[in-house]
Write a protein that holds these residues in place. Structure first.
Motif, PDB file in Angstrom:
ATOM      1  N   ALA A  99     -67.850 135.365  59.735  1.00  0.00           N
ATOM      2  CA  ALA A  99     -67.146 136.497  60.332  1.00  0.00           C
ATOM      3  C   ALA A  99     -67.206 136.374  61.848  1.00  0.00           C
ATOM      4  N   VAL A 100     -66.174 136.866  62.482  1.00  0.00           N
ATOM      5  CA  VAL A 100     -66.132 136.866  63.950  1.00  0.00           C
ATOM      6  C   VAL A 100     -66.558 138.252  64.424  1.00  0.00           C
ATOM      7  N   ASP A 101     -67.581 138.283  65.280  1.00  0.00           N
ATOM      8  CA  ASP A 101     -68.119 139.567  65.724  1.00  0.00           C
ATOM      9  C   ASP A 101     -67.119 140.372  66.540  1.00  0.00           C
ATOM     10  N   ASN A 102     -66.544 139.710  67.525  1.00  0.00           N
ATOM     11  CA  ASN A 102     -65.617 140.413  68.401  1.00  0.00           C
ATOM     12  C   ASN A 102     -64.522 139.433  68.798  1.00  0.00           C
ATOM     13  N   THR A 104     -62.182 139.443  70.684  1.00  0.00           N
ATOM     14  CA  THR A 104     -61.692 139.394  72.068  1.00  0.00           C
ATOM     15  C   THR A 104     -62.614 138.576  72.972  1.00  0.00           C
ATOM     16  N   LEU A 105     -63.815 138.222  72.463  1.00  0.00           N
ATOM     17  CA  LEU A 105     -64.751 137.435  73.251  1.00  0.00           C
ATOM     18  C   LEU A 105     -64.482 135.948  73.075  1.00  0.00           C
ATOM     19  N   THR A 106     -64.557 135.215  74.181  1.00  0.00           N
ATOM     20  CA  THR A 106     -64.512 133.762  74.037  1.00  0.00           C
ATOM     21  C   THR A 106     -65.740 133.176  74.725  1.00  0.00           C
ATOM     22  N   PRO A 107     -66.402 132.131  74.203  1.00  0.00           N
ATOM     23  CA  PRO A 107     -66.040 131.581  72.899  1.00  0.00           C
ATOM     24  C   PRO A 107     -66.352 132.573  71.778  1.00  0.00           C
ATOM     25  N   LEU A 108     -65.656 132.405  70.662  1.00  0.00           N
ATOM     26  CA  LEU A 108     -65.856 133.325  69.543  1.00  0.00           C
ATOM     27  C   LEU A 108     -67.286 133.215  69.031  1.00  0.00           C
ATOM     28  N   ARG A 109     -67.870 134.358  68.770  1.00  0.00           N
ATOM     29  CA  ARG A 109     -69.203 134.356  68.153  1.00  0.00           C
ATOM     30  C   ARG A 109     -69.037 134.667  66.682  1.00  0.00           C
ATOM     31  N   THR A 110     -69.582 133.775  65.864  1.00  0.00           N
ATOM     32  CA  THR A 110     -69.425 133.978  64.426  1.00  0.00           C
ATOM     33  C   THR A 110     -70.793 134.126  63.775  1.00  0.00           C
ATOM     34  N   ARG A 111     -70.795 134.748  62.641  1.00  0.00           N
ATOM     35  CA  ARG A 111     -72.036 134.832  61.850  1.00  0.00           C
ATOM     36  C   ARG A 111     -71.657 134.705  60.376  1.00  0.00           C
ATOM     37  N   TRP A 112     -72.638 134.224  59.609  1.00  0.00           N
ATOM     38  CA  TRP A 112     -72.385 134.019  58.181  1.00  0.00           C
ATOM     39  C   TRP A 112     -72.555 135.321  57.426  1.00  0.00           C
ATOM     40  N   CYS A 113     -71.639 135.568  56.530  1.00  0.00           N
ATOM     41  CA  CYS A 113     -71.688 136.760  55.692  1.00  0.00           C
ATOM     42  C   CYS A 113     -71.509 136.343  54.246  1.00  0.00           C
ATOM     43  N   SER A 114     -71.865 137.241  53.363  1.00  0.00           N
ATOM     44  CA  SER A 114     -71.721 136.976  51.937  1.00  0.00           C
ATOM     45  C   SER A 114     -70.671 137.898  51.343  1.00  0.00           C
ATOM     46  N   LYS A 115     -69.847 137.331  50.472  1.00  0.00           N
ATOM     47  CA  LYS A 115     -68.890 138.143  49.717  1.00  0.00           C
ATOM     48  C   LYS A 115     -69.507 138.604  48.403  1.00  0.00           C
ATOM     49  N   GLY A 116     -70.787 138.205  48.189  1.00  0.00           N
ATOM     50  CA  GLY A 116     -71.435 138.521  46.913  1.00  0.00           C
ATOM     51  C   GLY A 116     -71.285 137.368  45.939  1.00  0.00           C
TER      52      GLY A 116
END
Ligand code: FES
Length: 159
Positions: A99-102, A104-116
């Motif tokens: 997932a991308v946190d925000n 509008t920010l560059t570089p994009l900050r992403t984090r791992w998420c689970s869909k279950g």
């Protein structure tokens, strides 16, 4: 008395151990595909000293997981579906995404998420040097169940 023919997708029961192969064979092969109990196509994987089993076809669109690479994401070993690169944890069948946190920010900050849990995983046991899989007969519907039908079984080993 007769019971009506079961409709698809096939029920994963009954929960008894099914022989897959010798441990030595499975370790050498690293990936073994098998129709278990006449109703369920599964993939047994050997990865970093551990055995895992899951439904053969990807929950997303039925992709052939036996042809996927195994990679680490967020500290979890995942099979990466060869069709659209969805990531599925070997341990739980959880679908991971970034997932991308925000945006509008560059570089994009992403984090791992689970869909279950989207992929049904099954239990692997080793007895006297032989590998067995016990189907996960949880009555909860898991998305990968949708691809355990005659239609998909007909071309189960095509990549
Ligand atoms: Fe597996 Fe689409 S079918 S990612």
């Amino acid at each position: 008395s007769s019971s009506p023919a079961s409709s698809s997708p096939a029920s994963p029961s009954p929960a008894s151990p099914h022989f897959i192969g010798t441990r030595e064979y499975v370790i050498q092969a690293q990936r073994v595909t098998k129709l278990v109990n006449g109703c369920r196509d599964i993939l047994v994987l050997y990865h970093q000293g551990e055995l895992h089993a899951m439904d053969l076809r990807c929950y997303h669109a039925g992709g052939p997981l036996q042809n996927g690479d195994i990679e680490e994401f967020n500290g979890q070993s995942c099979i990466v579906c060869p069709w659209h690169k969805y990531k599925i944890t070997l341990a739980e069948g959880e679908a991971l995404y970034q997932a991308v946190d925000n945006p509008t920010l560059t570089p994009l900050r992403t984090r791992w998420c689970s869909k279950g849990v989207k992929q049904r995983v099954h239990k692997v046991t080793v007895v006297n040097g032989n590998v067995y899989v016990t189907l996960n007969d949880s009555s909860e519907v898991i998305e990968s169940d949708a691809y355990q039908t005659e239609k998909f079984r007909a071309n189960r080993f095509k990549g």
